[in-house]
Design a protein around this motif. Structure first.
Motif, short mmCIF file in Angstrom:
data_model
loop_
_atom_site.label_atom_id
_atom_site.label_comp_id
_atom_site.label_asym_id
_atom_site.label_seq_id
_atom_site.Cartn_x
_atom_site.Cartn_y
_atom_site.Cartn_z
N LEU A 101 66.12 95.51 138.81
CA LEU A 101 67.10 95.76 137.76
C LEU A 101 68.48 95.22 138.14
O LEU A 101 69.21 94.69 137.29
N ALA A 102 68.85 95.37 139.41
CA ALA A 102 70.14 94.87 139.86
C ALA A 102 70.19 93.35 139.78
O ALA A 102 71.19 92.76 139.35
N ARG A 103 69.09 92.70 140.20
CA ARG A 103 69.05 91.23 140.12
C ARG A 103 69.13 90.78 138.66
O ARG A 103 69.77 89.76 138.35
N ARG A 104 68.50 91.52 137.79
CA ARG A 104 68.58 91.19 136.36
C ARG A 104 70.01 91.34 135.84
O ARG A 104 70.50 90.50 135.07
N SER A 156 82.56 88.53 140.79
CA SER A 156 82.24 89.29 139.59
C SER A 156 81.08 90.22 139.90
O SER A 156 80.42 90.10 140.93
N LEU A 157 80.83 91.16 138.99
CA LEU A 157 79.85 92.21 139.26
C LEU A 157 79.00 92.49 138.03
O LEU A 157 79.51 92.61 136.92
N THR A 173 81.10 91.92 134.55
CA THR A 173 80.60 91.03 133.50
C THR A 173 79.34 91.54 132.81
O THR A 173 78.95 91.02 131.77
N PHE A 174 78.71 92.54 133.39
CA PHE A 174 77.54 93.14 132.74
C PHE A 174 77.42 94.58 133.21
O PHE A 174 77.51 94.87 134.40
N GLY A 185 74.83 88.90 133.83
CA GLY A 185 76.28 88.85 133.90
C GLY A 185 76.82 87.60 134.56
O GLY A 185 78.03 87.43 134.64
N GLU A 186 75.90 86.74 135.02
CA GLU A 186 76.31 85.54 135.76
C GLU A 186 77.31 85.92 136.85
O GLU A 186 78.37 85.32 137.02
#
Length: 399
Positions: A327-330, A280-281, A303-304, A335-336
């Motif tokens: 921001l990407a890690r967030r 997932s992304l 997912t986000f 989005g799990e």
């Protein structure tokens, strides 16, 4: 004596609404794709006004050049619907009212308890060499005309909701029975990170000027496509599939680093396939106007997705590479997701600078590049560059 093969075709789109730009012709493109897939070479596509002399000249000229002429439009009941008159004149025959078609037409109005407009009787016309093509979605039957020279004219209605079913259900099977086309094999390579002119330069004149197989480049909105096509078996016994495979191998040797997919694969399809059923992304974009999210579309594995204007406090507070990674890690956390991508763009002169960071199970990848032009075009190209990097990352680091 058997009918001659149908190997070539021309398409006539009839209606002044097309030639003055009020209506966009989608029929010709759909028909051309289908005919090409059947192994029939489409030689010309023309749009014509509702003018009898122009339409008649076009039918006569097309029939003189090609085995099959397919027209769309001009089958209505009004005086400016002239396709039947033009075909009749082109084959030197006189149209008359067909009793069965008249009965069918009158029944359409009778079932609705409406008076039958005598103007519509024109739609029951036939000529001796024509057989009607049923139209369950309208009042205009089509025509299949067996020309004196052994070729065929097919007249279809203009509205796509009527044209497409008639073409699929009544015309394509009949063309197949005639043995239309030749054995055709095609293969399309989809390229990223390179322009069409660069591709052409790398392939060279020898490849691009071949008659068999035919190699052509196309600049699409989401990729540069290289299409390879061959028909039939040569005198030496070489099959179309063998010749296409050989040409594809030579092309991949030259531009293989840029090939990300084949056929009609989309970016969302390729990335989803690379992620696999458990992947997932999460996605965050800064300054792109959501271009990457639009490219990927509505897919379950995204997912986000978040798009930030560059002027927002959040964007201003994360201007560095480390900030974009944060921001990407967030996005990955919210989005799990198994993977996340952060994209930020800035104007650089007349072009667009793109910063991308990918966070995955096996580590982090950061890249910077500059794409040609700014504005909406730059944003679109930034999304394509980011999608290309993401796909390469996932494929090179499985899991």
């Amino acid at each position: 004596m058997s009918d001659p093969p149908i190997l070539s075709a021309e398409l006539l789109s009839i209606g002044s609404e097309l030639t003055v730009g009020e209506t966009r012709d989608t029929n010709a493109g759909d028909l051309a794709r289908d005919l090409t897939a059947m192994g029939i070479v489409v030689r010309r596509i023309q749009a014509l006004p509702d003018d009898l002399e122009a339409v008649l000249d076009a039918f006569r000229a097309a029939a003189g050049r090609s085995d099959l002429v397919v027209s769309t439009g001009g089958l209505g009941p009004t005086p400016d619907d002239l396709t039947r008159e033009a075909i009749a004149a082109a084959v030197d025959e006189t149209p008359v009212v067909d009793a069965q078609l008249e009965q069918w037409l009158r029944a359409l109005w009778s079932r609705r308890r409406l008076p039958f407009p005598e103007m519509n009787l024109k739609q029951a016309w036939l000529i001796p060499s024509a057989s009607p093509l049923p139209n369950p979605n309208g009042t205009a039957p089509g025509w299949w005309v067996d020309r004196p020279d052994g070729g065929v004219i097919v007249a279809l209605p203009g509205p796509p909701r009527e044209m497409r079913p008639m073409w699929n259900d009544a015309v394509r099977p009949r063309l197949g029975e005639r043995g239309a086309g030749t054995d055709t094999v095609t293969r399309t390579l989809r390229l990223a990170g390179i322009g069409e002119s660069q591709v052409a330069e790398l392939l060279g004149d020898e490849l691009l000027r071949r008659d068999d197989p035919v190699v052509a480049t196309y600049a699409r909105a989401d990729a540069v496509d290289v299409r390879i096509a061959a028909r039939g078996t040569t005198a030496g016994g070489s099959t179309a599939a063998e010749r296409v495979a050989a040409a594809a191998a030579a092309i991949i040797e030259l531009v293989g680093d840029h090939v990300w997919a084949e056929g009609e694969m989309t970016w969302s399809g390729a990335i989803g396939e690379a992620l696999g059923p458990s992947g997932s992304l999460g996605l965050v974009e800064v300054g792109t106007g959501g271009s990457l999210a639009r490219l990927l579309g509505d897919v379950e594995w995204l997912t986000f997705a978040e798009s930030l204007a560059a002027s927002t406090a959040t964007a201003r507070g994360h201007r560095t590479a480390e900030g974009l990674e944060h921001l990407a890690r967030r996005a990955r956390e919210l989005g799990e997701a198994t993977h996340a991508i952060g994209v930020r763009i800035r104007e650089r002169g007349s072009d667009t600078a793109v910063s991308t960071v990918i966070v995955g199970p096996t580590g982090v990848q950061r890249e910077r590049c500059v794409v040609f032009l700014g504005g909406p075009t730059g944003r679109t190209r930034a999304a394509l560059a980011a999608a290309d990097l993401l796909l390469r990352h996932i494929r090179s680091r499985p899991g």
